[in-house]
Design a protein around this motif. Structure first.
Motif, PDB file in Angstrom:
ATOM      1  N   UNK A 543       1.557  -1.812   0.250  1.00  0.00           N
ATOM      2  CA  UNK A 543       0.556   0.403  -0.099  1.00  0.00           C
ATOM      3  C   UNK A 543       0.917   1.376   0.109  1.00  0.00           C
ATOM      4  N   UNK A 544       2.227   0.888   0.812  1.00  0.00           N
ATOM      5  CA  UNK A 544       2.759   2.051   0.897  1.00  0.00           C
ATOM      6  C   UNK A 544       3.449   2.732  -0.828  1.00  0.00           C
ATOM      7  N   UNK A 545       4.002   1.277  -1.341  1.00  0.00           N
ATOM      8  CA  UNK A 545       4.464   2.030  -2.718  1.00  0.00           C
ATOM      9  C   UNK A 545       3.589   2.494  -3.836  1.00  0.00           C
ATOM     10  N   UNK A 546       1.651   1.923  -3.031  1.00  0.00           N
ATOM     11  CA  UNK A 546       1.257   1.860  -4.679  1.00  0.00           C
ATOM     12  C   UNK A 546       0.759   3.650  -4.084  1.00  0.00           C
ATOM     13  N   UNK A 547       0.888   4.166  -2.999  1.00  0.00           N
ATOM     14  CA  UNK A 547       0.331   5.939  -3.157  1.00  0.00           C
ATOM     15  C   UNK A 547       1.965   6.784  -3.188  1.00  0.00           C
ATOM     16  N   UNK A 548       2.907   5.506  -2.674  1.00  0.00           N
ATOM     17  CA  UNK A 548       3.725   6.982  -3.844  1.00  0.00           C
ATOM     18  C   UNK A 548       3.842   7.108  -5.271  1.00  0.00           C
ATOM     19  N   UNK A 549       3.938   6.116  -5.574  1.00  0.00           N
ATOM     20  CA  UNK A 549       3.958   5.871  -7.464  1.00  0.00           C
ATOM     21  C   UNK A 549       2.737   6.401  -7.911  1.00  0.00           C
ATOM     22  N   UNK A 550       1.368   6.243  -6.993  1.00  0.00           N
ATOM     23  CA  UNK A 550       0.168   7.521  -7.445  1.00  0.00           C
ATOM     24  C   UNK A 550       0.122   8.905  -7.426  1.00  0.00           C
ATOM     25  N   UNK A 551       1.012   8.732  -5.933  1.00  0.00           N
ATOM     26  CA  UNK A 551       1.049  10.482  -5.491  1.00  0.00           C
ATOM     27  C   UNK A 551       2.304  10.870  -6.393  1.00  0.00           C
ATOM     28  N   UNK A 552       3.070  10.168  -6.886  1.00  0.00           N
ATOM     29  CA  UNK A 552       3.829  11.151  -7.616  1.00  0.00           C
ATOM     30  C   UNK A 552       3.623  11.737  -9.216  1.00  0.00           C
ATOM     31  N   UNK A 553       2.658  10.380  -9.218  1.00  0.00           N
ATOM     32  CA  UNK A 553       2.049  10.472 -11.015  1.00  0.00           C
ATOM     33  C   UNK A 553       1.056  12.214 -10.347  1.00  0.00           C
ATOM     34  N   UNK A 554       0.320  12.355  -9.408  1.00  0.00           N
ATOM     35  CA  UNK A 554      -0.151  13.765  -8.742  1.00  0.00           C
ATOM     36  C   UNK A 554       0.213  14.469  -8.696  1.00  0.00           C
ATOM     37  N   UNK A 555       1.195  14.504  -8.315  1.00  0.00           N
ATOM     38  CA  UNK A 555       1.536  15.858  -7.408  1.00  0.00           C
ATOM     39  C   UNK A 555       2.654  16.471  -8.547  1.00  0.00           C
ATOM     40  N   UNK A 556       3.050  15.775  -8.883  1.00  0.00           N
ATOM     41  CA  UNK A 556       4.149  16.072 -10.148  1.00  0.00           C
ATOM     42  C   UNK A 556       3.791  17.204 -11.531  1.00  0.00           C
ATOM     43  N   UNK A 557       2.771  16.809 -11.757  1.00  0.00           N
ATOM     44  CA  UNK A 557       1.964  17.580 -12.774  1.00  0.00           C
ATOM     45  C   UNK A 557       0.959  19.050 -11.826  1.00  0.00           C
ATOM     46  N   UNK A 558       0.638  18.747 -11.025  1.00  0.00           N
ATOM     47  CA  UNK A 558      -0.548  20.026  -9.945  1.00  0.00           C
ATOM     48  C   UNK A 558       0.872  21.070  -9.205  1.00  0.00           C
ATOM     49  N   UNK A 559       2.514  20.733  -9.016  1.00  0.00           N
ATOM     50  CA  UNK A 559       3.100  21.545  -8.689  1.00  0.00           C
ATOM     51  C   UNK A 559       3.644  22.768 -10.052  1.00  0.00           C
ATOM     52  N   UNK A 560       3.674  21.973 -10.428  1.00  0.00           N
ATOM     53  CA  UNK A 560       3.940  22.661 -12.416  1.00  0.00           C
ATOM     54  C   UNK A 560       2.859  23.546 -12.496  1.00  0.00           C
ATOM     55  N   UNK A 561       2.038  23.001 -12.705  1.00  0.00           N
ATOM     56  CA  UNK A 561       0.501  23.564 -12.963  1.00  0.00           C
ATOM     57  C   UNK A 561       0.398  24.497 -12.162  1.00  0.00           C
ATOM     58  N   UNK A 562       0.737  24.692 -10.543  1.00  0.00           N
ATOM     59  CA  UNK A 562       0.057  25.637  -9.724  1.00  0.00           C
ATOM     60  C   UNK A 562       1.651  26.992 -10.250  1.00  0.00           C
ATOM     61  N   UNK A 563       2.567  26.122 -10.238  1.00  0.00           N
ATOM     62  CA  UNK A 563       4.243  26.917 -10.980  1.00  0.00           C
ATOM     63  C   UNK A 563       3.420  28.486 -11.742  1.00  0.00           C
TER      64      UNK A 563
END
Length: 617
Positions: A543-563
């Motif tokens: 479950x931890x590795x699933x959270x990390x994988x999905x988290x990066x796919x979600x967080x990376x474009x969000x942070x760039x979009x916010x920037x």
């Protein structure tokens, strides 16, 4: 059994498998039908008849929505067809002709489309009533009537989506002839080429974004770069931003993950090495998707933040250009004294002053009148002047391009201009944007016709529309804060509604795209997680590795979009000289909260897909 019967049977038996695709189509139909229903609404039609802004905004937004819905459905269909390739391969292996398989897929898609249309139109009608109330509320209007069912909206929606369904059906038919049997069997097993970390590409990505940000923050009026590139400047900024975004995902992210993978102390802890390898393995395929998502997010944040900022600052704009509720040239009018805060009679004379090689008309006001108005309006630290001094109130003054007058020649006397204020104590639309304040004695000496203006401040100016209309009909050079607010809130309210509506659509689409992508990868990863389960890896670690994988796919474009959005909104606020900090922060927080709802839904569905195969919850 005919092909059509087989198609119906397949749909009934695989409703759960088809649910994601059907859901995306229903969502697309709901948002389009809702918007088109609002466009054909009698209330909106009446507004459009008197406001070209409302009409043009609704028409342009409907066109954007058609393009977006088409792209979204085609994107959803591509994932749907990828899941069907194994099924198609089995039909071919059993000897069914490609033409027959193609017709079966064609019938399936049309039936699914018709079902989605019926559900989408029904739900869209219910939603449109609520959204009409929201729109009229944002525009400061009362709900005038209940929303009627619009046959025009139904016909419009059916035509648009039947064309889309026909196209996607033909696209599915094309799949049958495009791939060989062995390709169809292994369609879901194809991985992406393992990427290599390239430092030059990573540096180029960072440099592209830095260059785009630097250009975006250049002052439009004074920058030499803007003068050089002119109308090509926005295209250059967009091009560098998209290139930089792609390289951030395709190279910078790969470079960082590769470095992490080589850090033994970190890599050999838990499933970090496996998680990093998973992300690296698909990074090139994800890079294109993440670039689209980051770009959509940036567009949504920028457009929504700008419109919300204008709506949020509507009151401040009124106070700047129309600080007095009602103002007109001529004699006093009869107004109920119960609502009057103060009344003032203003004497003014017109003079011509040299400014930037030209002579500009200025209204002249005596200091006593200015002081009384400024005090009533809450001004602090009022400038004082003597017989040889004056100061200027110029609501349109901007030090970037405005000419600053240091001295004024009046009655054969030279006055030193000791201060500039980019605000005024009178209504710009009645007395003009340029006001010269001189001593009372000097004002009396000016040899120029004197004009009398009436200024009336009332309580709760936003609700005095009837009085405003009466005064407008009986006076000259009339300006009204009430009317200005009404016009401003109608225009910015309609833009806020459309911007928020389209922003929500884009937000749901970006979340759906990632959801489709991650659920496809969950199907592909079943075998890998089964191996981890067999070698004793705990459910908690998986479950931890699933959270990390999905988290990066979600967080990376969000942070760039916010920037991207933050830089664009800073440039926008600098251009308009308007403080958008509070509305932009509110808008970004709302966007992020809704975005992370998709993150948690995706994690839950990903884990359910994996652990259902393992026989655990």
């Amino acid at each position: 059994m005919t092909l059509f019967d087989l198609a119906i049977k397949n749909i009934r038996r695989n409703v759960k498998s088809y649910g994601l695709y059907i859901g995306s189509m229903i969502f697309s139909i709901i948002i389009y039908f809702t918007f088109v229903t609002l466009k054909y609404s009698e209330d909106i039609t009446a507004l459009a008849a008197v406001s070209k802004q409302v009409s043009s905004i609704m028409s342009a937004s409907a066109f954007v929505l058609i393009i977006f819905v088409a792209v979204f459905i085609l994107y959803s269909n591509s994932f749907f067809m990828k899941k069907r390739k194994l099924e198609v391969a089995l039909y071919s292996l059993l000897g069914v002709r490609k033409r027959s398989i193609g017709f079966m897929l064609f019938f399936e898609n049309i039936v699914i489309g018709v079902i989605a249309l019926i559900i989408g139109v029904g739900l869209g009608f219910l939603l449109s009533q609520l959204l009409l109330m929201v729109l009229l509320k944002l525009m400061g209007l009362e709900v005038m009537s209940s929303l009627a069912f619009s046959p025009s909206a139904v016909v419009n929606t059916v035509i648009v989506f039947m064309i889309l369904f026909l196209f996607t059906s033909l696209q599915g038919y094309r799949v049958i002839y495009r791939f060989k049997l062995i390709d169809l069997f292994h369609a879901e097993k194809k991985g992406e080429e393992f990427p290599k970390a390239r430092l030059i590409s990573a540096l180029l990505g960072v440099a592209s974004l830095a260059g785009a940000y630097w250009l975006a923050l250049q002052d439009l009026m004074t920058s030499e770069v803007w003068r050089l590139l002119s109308v090509a400047m926005p295209l250059v900024i967009i091009g560098l931003t998209v290139l930089g975004t792609y390289l951030i995902f395709n190279s910078v992210l790969v470079y960082i993950l590769s470095k992490l993978k080589n850090q033994k102390n970190w890599a050999w802890k838990g499933l970090n090495l496996w998680t990093t390898s998973q992300l690296l393995h698909r990074i090139r395929g994800n890079a294109r998707t993440l670039t689209v998502i980051a770009t959509l997010s940036a567009t949504t944040i920028t457009a929504g933040g700008a419109v919300f900022g204008l709506y949020y600052n509507a009151d401040k704009e009124i106070e700047t250009y129309t600080p007095i509720t009602f103002m007109w040239e001529g004699e006093p009018q009869k107004i109920t004294q119960d609502i009057v805060v103060y009344e003032e009679e203003i004497k003014s004379k017109t003079v011509r002053i040299a400014e930037g090689g030209m002579e500009i008309d200025y209204q002249v006001m005596d200091y006593s009148t200015f002081k009384q108005l400024a005090t009533r309006q809450g001004w602090e630290d009022l400038p004082t002047i003597n017989q040889e001094e004056a100061f200027i109130l110029d609501t349109y003054y901007d030090e970037r391009w405005s000419t600053k007058v240091d001295e004024v020649k009046l009655n054969k006397q030279t006055l030193n201009v000791i201060a500039y204020e980019d605000r005024s104590v009178v209504n710009t639309f009645t007395m003009g944007g340029k006001l010269l304040v001189v001593t009372d004695a000097l004002f009396e000496q000016i040899d120029s016709p004197q004009v009398t203006y009436q200024a009336v401040q009332v309580e709760d100016y936003k609700k005095q529309q009837a009085l405003s209309d009466d005064l407008a009909a009986s006076t000259e050079q009339f300006s009204s804060a009430t009317q200005q607010y009404k016009d401003s809130i109608e225009a910015s309210g309609s833009m806020l509604f459309v911007g928020s509506f389209l922003g929500l659509v884009f937000l749901v689409a970006t979340g759906s795209i990632i959801f489709f992508k991650m659920m496809t990868e969950a199907e592909e990863d079943k075998g890998k997680y089964q191996v981890l389960y067999k070698i004793g890896v705990s459910q908690k670690e998986m479950k931890r590795t699933i959270r990390h994988q999905v988290g990066m796919i979600f967080t990376a474009p969000l942070l760039l979009g916010l920037m991207h959005g933050a830089i664009a909104l800073v440039a926008f606020s600098n251009l308009l000289m308007m403080n958008l900090l509070i509305p932009v922060v509110i808008w970004m927080l709302a966007y992020t909260m809704i975005y992370f709802i998709y993150y948690f839904l995706t994690i839950r569905s990903f884990q359910k897909t994996i652990f259902s195969m393992l026989g655990e919850r």
